[in-house]
Design an enzyme around this catalytic site. Structure first.
Site, short mmCIF file in Angstrom:
data_model
loop_
_atom_site.label_atom_id
_atom_site.label_comp_id
_atom_site.label_asym_id
_atom_site.label_seq_id
_atom_site.Cartn_x
_atom_site.Cartn_y
_atom_site.Cartn_z
N HIS A 5 -14.64 0.73 -0.67
CA HIS A 5 -13.54 -0.15 -0.27
C HIS A 5 -12.42 0.57 0.46
O HIS A 5 -11.29 0.09 0.50
CB HIS A 5 -13.00 -0.89 -1.51
N GLY A 18 -16.12 1.52 -15.68
CA GLY A 18 -14.86 0.82 -15.42
C GLY A 18 -14.87 -0.18 -14.29
O GLY A 18 -13.92 -0.25 -13.51
N TYR A 30 0.83 -1.21 0.00
CA TYR A 30 0.00 0.00 0.00
C TYR A 30 0.86 1.26 0.00
O TYR A 30 0.44 2.29 -0.55
CB TYR A 30 -1.01 -0.02 1.16
#
Ligand code: NAD
Length: 229
Positions: free
Chosen positions: A104, A170, A53
């Protein structure tokens, strides 16, 4: 003003240079998603997860919104636009969208591993092993990993039910519960689906498929919506 609700996925940010993952054999930047995006992956190797991350965050600081993000933000001049995004980047916000719901999580935020209500903005791009919350426990990325609950799904369902126009950009519509949102669109509401590849959906008379990338697809969408303003 009509309420226009957008559901965006990784393809939205592809032309900004952020890779999607379904297009690459289910790998996310060369990593198996279960290694870097699951509680099991975190338990097995938190250093790998933190570094993964950190790299995504570093890349985000070098990335700009594309014309698709900008076009959706400009639609706020004509519609009450709400963006529900599966993306963890903040490119919708950077482009000027004012109402963005992250399903998310958010790359630039971190949270406590003992109290998930303790969420912090991270300064800079690095979260390190040993960085702790105010209760003294390790901080983790503020990301909803596979297998974890998606608390934002309830407000997302409500928004979807209220939509006068629903736009999907998308997303392969593979990741649940996000993909299930389409089932909550009210009967008769027009749905526009922008994607260069046809995602999985059941064709119906209220769905218009715009087979384009996000940048050109959003331009086409804006032209199609002009008469409805
Ligand atoms: P996905 O990778 O499963 O699907 C991407 C979709 O985008 C595909 O249907 C593909 O055809 C389409 N696409 C590719 N290029 C495009 C373009 N230029 N314009 C428009 N569409 C394009 O993505 P998903 O459905 O969002 O699910 C992936 C999960 O991975 C999400 O949960 C998300 O949190 C995470 N993810 C996020 C990012 C990000 O934040 N930018 C990037 C990769 C993965």
């Amino acid at each position: 003003m009509k309420k226009l609700v957008v559901l965006s996925g990784a393809g939205m940010s592809a032309e900004s240079g952020i890779k999607t993952f379904r297009d690459h054999d289910g790998l996310w930047e060369n990593h198996d998603v279960t290694q870097v995006a699951s509680p099991e992956g975190w338990a097995a190797d938190p250093h790998l997860v933190l570094e993964f991350y950190n790299q995504r965050r570093k890349q985000l600081y070098e990335t700009r919104p594309n014309e698709g993000h900008v076009g959706l933000a400009e639609l706020e001049n004509f519609f009450d636009v709400h963006v529900i995004t599966q993306n963890i980047d903040d490119l919708h916000e950077q482009a000027g969208s004012s109402k963005v719901l992250h399903l998310h999580g958010e790359l630039k935020k971190v949270r406590s591993t003992v109290d998930e209500s303790l969420v912090y903005e991270l300064e800079g791009w690095q979260l390190n092993w040993g960085d702790k919350c105010e209760k003294g426990s390790q901080l983790r990325p503020h990301i909803v990993w596979f297998g974890e609950a998606v608390p934002a799904i309830e407000p997302a369902i409500e928004l979807t039910q209220q939509a006068d126009i629903f736009v999907v950009v998308g997303t392969s519509l593979n990741v649940y519960p996000a993909a299930g949102l389409l089932n909550y669109v009210s009967r008769g509401v027009p749905i526009y689906l922008i994607d260069p590849a046809q995602p999985m959906f059941t064709p119906s008379s209220n769905i218009t498929f715009i087979q384009e990338k996000a940048t050109t697809g959003v331009k086409k969408l804006i032209n199609m919506l002009k008469p409805q303003q």
